[in-house]
Write an enzyme that holds these catalytic residues in place. Sequence first.
Site, mmCIF file in Angstrom:
data_model
loop_
_atom_site.group_PDB
_atom_site.id
_atom_site.type_symbol
_atom_site.label_atom_id
_atom_site.label_comp_id
_atom_site.label_asym_id
_atom_site.label_seq_id
_atom_site.Cartn_x
_atom_site.Cartn_y
_atom_site.Cartn_z
ATOM 1 N N GLY A 61 -64.671 -6.241 -26.420
ATOM 2 C CA GLY A 61 -64.528 -6.202 -27.869
ATOM 3 C C GLY A 61 -63.052 -6.167 -28.221
ATOM 4 O O GLY A 61 -62.351 -5.242 -27.807
ATOM 5 N N GLY A 64 -61.759 -6.210 -31.465
ATOM 6 C CA GLY A 64 -61.607 -5.922 -32.898
ATOM 7 C C GLY A 64 -60.505 -4.898 -33.077
ATOM 8 O O GLY A 64 -59.654 -4.715 -32.200
ATOM 9 N N ARG A 90 -74.375 5.434 -38.806
ATOM 10 C CA ARG A 90 -73.978 4.719 -37.592
ATOM 11 C C ARG A 90 -75.172 4.111 -36.857
ATOM 12 O O ARG A 90 -75.001 3.308 -35.956
ATOM 13 C CB ARG A 90 -73.208 5.642 -36.659
ATOM 14 C CG ARG A 90 -71.879 6.126 -37.226
ATOM 15 C CD ARG A 90 -71.182 7.003 -36.216
ATOM 16 N NE ARG A 90 -69.937 7.573 -36.692
ATOM 17 C CZ ARG A 90 -69.847 8.710 -37.390
ATOM 18 N NH1 ARG A 90 -70.918 9.377 -37.718
ATOM 19 N NH2 ARG A 90 -68.660 9.172 -37.754
ATOM 20 N N VAL A 98 -67.447 3.477 -26.635
ATOM 21 C CA VAL A 98 -66.833 3.811 -27.919
ATOM 22 C C VAL A 98 -67.696 3.275 -29.078
ATOM 23 O O VAL A 98 -67.621 3.748 -30.202
ATOM 24 C CB VAL A 98 -65.395 3.235 -27.998
ATOM 25 C CG1 VAL A 98 -64.730 3.537 -29.325
ATOM 26 C CG2 VAL A 98 -64.532 3.775 -26.863
ATOM 27 N N ASN A 113 -70.920 2.380 -31.533
ATOM 28 C CA ASN A 113 -71.961 3.224 -32.134
ATOM 29 C C ASN A 113 -73.330 2.562 -32.134
ATOM 30 O O ASN A 113 -73.407 1.347 -32.068
ATOM 31 C CB ASN A 113 -71.565 3.536 -33.587
ATOM 32 C CG ASN A 113 -70.578 4.679 -33.656
ATOM 33 O OD1 ASN A 113 -70.775 5.703 -33.025
ATOM 34 N ND2 ASN A 113 -69.514 4.493 -34.422
ATOM 35 N N HIS A 136 -72.427 12.246 -32.481
ATOM 36 C CA HIS A 136 -71.388 11.620 -33.290
ATOM 37 C C HIS A 136 -72.131 11.015 -34.484
ATOM 38 O O HIS A 136 -72.389 9.811 -34.537
ATOM 39 C CB HIS A 136 -70.652 10.542 -32.483
ATOM 40 C CG HIS A 136 -69.538 9.891 -33.258
ATOM 41 N ND1 HIS A 136 -68.543 10.606 -33.896
ATOM 42 C CD2 HIS A 136 -69.264 8.577 -33.504
ATOM 43 C CE1 HIS A 136 -67.716 9.764 -34.492
ATOM 44 N NE2 HIS A 136 -68.140 8.532 -34.283
HETATM 45 C C1 2OP Z 1 -65.827 6.919 -36.810
HETATM 46 O O1 2OP Z 1 -66.299 8.049 -36.779
HETATM 47 C C2 2OP Z 1 -67.074 4.911 -37.408
HETATM 48 O O2 2OP Z 1 -67.723 6.207 -35.576
HETATM 49 C C3 2OP Z 1 -66.633 5.783 -36.305
HETATM 50 O O3 2OP Z 1 -64.731 6.686 -37.306
#
Ligand code: 2OP
Length: 300
Positions: free
Chosen positions: A6, A8, A83, A113, A115, A171
């Site tokens: 990725g 980005g 998310r 990393v 989501n 998270h």
């Molecule tokens: C964040 O918490 C979107 O998971 C990412 O910033």
Amino acid sequence: MISIIGSGRVGTAIAFLCISNSLDDVLLVNRTKTKAIGEALDISNAIPEKSNVSIRGTDDFSKISDSDIVVVTASTGIYLKNRTEIMDTQILMIKEIAKQIKKHCPSAIILIVSNPLDVLTYIFQKETQLSRNKVIGIASSLDSSRFRYLLSEKFNVKQSQITDAIVLGEHGDSMVPLFSRVKINQKNILELITEEEEKIISTEVQNYWKSLRLLKSRSQFGIAKHTFDVIKSIIKNNDLTIPASIVLNGEYGEKEVSMGIPVKINRQGIKEVLEIKLNESEKELLKISAQTIRNNIKLL
Ligand code: 2OP
């Protein structure tokens, strides 16, 4: 070599930190080959003059075969409210990436990393059957930074005056900021804060990412730095203690789930899972958080 799946905002920010600090060679892997090559060309110019590191871009997964570390930052779309919004396509994506990693570099340490972080960390470990110590979900250390920042704003002190501000669990909305351990100038925060104020701060920590969505579209630098710190600890074999997501095997009374708990990281990946003391309400909230993640896993 560090491979980053990725390219980005997050993938490239991690690559920039690794390269500008001469940590190791980086390979950017992206579905769109030109994007990976373009980002690599740009970041190449951040290689310090006497450094031996290099960065390349590709869409060819077979090139990850020399990786010591693979970082998964890829995303199949944008989620705005939750998310887990694009969970179905993210799951398909992580399964495909798992297949490629298993095939080309099964002994690498994997940092997740993307989501929904905990669900993807769990699925990845189950799909690949790699040792759980080598599959690390990075997010709770970011959430902990946000907790520390918000407390420093509330109490009008520098972040350095706040210690032991840790967030565990999902998270996501059920994450658990641990107030019982926090100290402000060595003084326990519980002497300084009401339950009502705790609730407000907890909601602010949970919703921090939404403010970023609103103000700048996506989070980038915070997560990049936290991921870089983990990569550095693995490459340099320096112990790093942070909360991170790992598939649990009875720790904190939980199984069949991955979630953020304190761990010690070094060259082996997760060297040790740390069980810290929680108060009764924190234990209860962590249980709810684990169940929330498990419910999402069961939806699949
Ligand atoms: C964040 O918490 C979107 O998971 C990412 O910033």
